[in-house]
Write an enzyme that holds these catalytic residues in place. Structure first.
Site: not given
Ligand code: G3P
Length: 218
Positions: A87-88
């Site tokens: 997750k970015i």
């Protein structure tokens, strides 16, 4: 539409998994902190424990905000289990990192998305999932569901493959509205998933059926 649970709480994840309708889990640093998970090893072990409960799709968020840091951290997270999705955040280096992971076949979830423009950029970079935060949009007196509709329409017109993962869901009605608006996935607190079960006429009807059966079989 797929259902993810938005928590790092293992017993809630187990309860949703037991219901048989769970497709994944999303976490974020705030949710991990809420469970008191800290330190590199504990964080790694906790993600592994989550992966052991569910079939797939466990979003684990990077803390770094620079490209090199995100790549290093993302690779470490992805090495925990093949179910991990990195997750970015939707920032400049985040887009570059999504592009990198996409080229390596590592799945990503682009988070903290609040506009259609951001959604286009994430899809162009090859994000697997896009997380628009509908509850937080509503909090600012804009319409989170309208944002989902707009992104769904753009993605359909442009043929983007990125899946719309509606996040910051606050209640069961949000889930229904996201389904109408074209979200591919909703990530929700357990209470919103369980809330879908509830209708007073169901309870009244069931009580009546059981009472009639008891009378007839007395
Ligand atoms: O998935 C993102 C979500 O955890 C944010 O939810 O309720 O903190 O806006 P909320």
């Amino acid at each position: 539409m797929k259902f993810f649970i938005d928590t790092a709480n293992l017993s809630q994840i187990k309860e949703a998994q037991d219901l048989g309708v769970l497709d994944g889990v999303t976490t974020n640093p705030s949710l991990m902190a809420k469970e008191g998970i800290n330190g590199e090893l504990n964080i790694r072990n906790h993600y592994k424990a989550i992966c052991d409960i569910v079939y797939d799709n466990v979003s684990a968020e990077v803390i770094s905000t620079d490209y090199e840091g995100m790549i290093k951290e993302g690779n470490e997270l992805a090495s925990i289990d093949e179910k991990i999705v990195v997750k970015i955040p939707m920032i400049k280096d985040g887009i570059k990192a999504i592009k990198y992971f996409s080229s390596k076949g590592i799945r990503t979830n682009c988070t903290l998305v609040f506009s259609p423009g951001q959604a286009i950029l994430a899809a162009k970079a090859g994000a697997t999932f896009l997380s628009p935060f509908i509850g937080r949009v509503d909090d600012t007196n804009w319409d989170g569901i309208e944002l989902i509709q707009q992104i769904a329409s753009i993605y359909a017109i442009q043929g983007y493959k990125t899946e719309i993962l509606a996040a910051s869901i606050r209640n069961s009605l949000h889930i229904v509205k996201c389904a109408e608006a074209g979200a591919d996935i909703v990530t929700c607190p357990l209470s919103a998933i369980m809330g879908l079960l509830k209708h007073p006429l169901t309870d009244i009807g069931l009580a009546q059926f059981l009472a009639d059966h008891k009378k007839a079989n007395a």
